[in-house]
Design an enzyme around this catalytic site. Sequence first.
Site, PDB file in Angstrom:
ATOM      1  N   GLU A  60       0.815  -1.220   0.000  1.00  0.00           N
ATOM      2  CA  GLU A  60       0.000   0.000   0.000  1.00  0.00           C
ATOM      3  C   GLU A  60       0.845   1.266   0.000  1.00  0.00           C
ATOM      4  O   GLU A  60       0.559   2.220  -0.742  1.00  0.00           O
ATOM      5  CB  GLU A  60      -0.948   0.009   1.197  1.00  0.00           C
ATOM      6  CG  GLU A  60      -2.137  -0.940   1.072  1.00  0.00           C
ATOM      7  CD  GLU A  60      -1.805  -2.382   1.396  1.00  0.00           C
ATOM      8  OE1 GLU A  60      -2.667  -3.259   1.207  1.00  0.00           O
ATOM      9  OE2 GLU A  60      -0.662  -2.642   1.859  1.00  0.00           O
ATOM     10  N   HIS A 129     -10.636  -4.998  10.619  1.00  0.00           N
ATOM     11  CA  HIS A 129     -11.210  -4.818   9.281  1.00  0.00           C
ATOM     12  C   HIS A 129     -12.582  -4.141   9.344  1.00  0.00           C
ATOM     13  O   HIS A 129     -13.369  -4.260   8.408  1.00  0.00           O
ATOM     14  CB  HIS A 129     -11.348  -6.177   8.579  1.00  0.00           C
ATOM     15  CG  HIS A 129     -10.052  -6.837   8.277  1.00  0.00           C
ATOM     16  ND1 HIS A 129      -9.284  -7.406   9.243  1.00  0.00           N
ATOM     17  CD2 HIS A 129      -9.383  -7.010   7.101  1.00  0.00           C
ATOM     18  CE1 HIS A 129      -8.185  -7.916   8.691  1.00  0.00           C
ATOM     19  NE2 HIS A 129      -8.225  -7.680   7.406  1.00  0.00           N
TER      20      HIS A 129
END
Length: 329
Positions: A60, A129
């Site tokens: 990322e 998450h």
Amino acid sequence: MPVLTYRDALNQALREEMQRDADVFLMGEEVGVYQGAYKVSRGLLDEFGPMRVVDTPITELGFAGVGVGAAMVGLRPVIEFMTWNFALLAIDQLVNSAAKMRYMSGGQVGVPAVFRGPGGSALQLGAQHSQAFESYYAHIPGLKVVTPATPADAKGLLKSSIRDDNPVVFIEGEMLYNTKGEVPEGEHLVPIGQADVKRSGGDVTVICHSKTVAIALKAAEQLAGEGIEAEVVDLRTIRPLDTETVLDSVARTHRCVVAEEGWPFAGVGAQVVDTIQREVFDELDAPVIRVTGADVPMPYNKFLERAAKVDPGEIVAAVNQVLYREAEA
């Protein structure tokens, strides 16, 4: 008007903008061959090829940095994070590079990039998450933060974000991809920084965004059965914040509830409440009440997870409180 899912509306926006402007390209994990973790990029690789739909490694920080660099030299990248939870690994590029480049270069270098992907909780994905990060990024000068709640807004706001000359954090509701709604065809643009009244009412204002819009509308429907007309204001964008629409509504209804998916401490709602009490305090007939997710890491257990999320009943209870109807609730 065609009825599309939220994901197909996003796909349509990407396709139209990539057809319109050759400088627009998409990059991220599994956006190409796999056609997106949530199938938002379905069909784009076949149409535009691997130079404009770029599969990246699981890095990322790296591909966000590539996107920032590409934007600095004139391209318009759309950088997809598989989830905004993973984007924490790239936050340096968003906060220290994308957000500050125009300022630190004296206006000479812009970063017209969109960072997009799903945010918030889904179903039993656990604490790492299931996080709503709107307030993180809205805290940063130089970033715009967009949180569409409907398919039409998803399309119109994504198109506007891609055309914007500033970096845009575009957070899609993870539980919204399958939701359906009417979506205008062709050149449908929703201005960044413009809230939308999703339901009109004169008794109380309910301010919300992203996934809490549908929850607030359910609460408003329940309240209507009790003779209470709630006005539901969808912020649509967190930064810039459409204070005019918010304040106009509160000045008419004189009561307000602010609902959001995120945690209560330093949340989006705190900024909204501060704005209301500074600007239209004398119009209020009751203190503004916030409804938020529980101040805990999201539980995995489905019953605890349900208890930690905002639901229509909590909004109804808050409305009853600002209307001083506790005994009737």
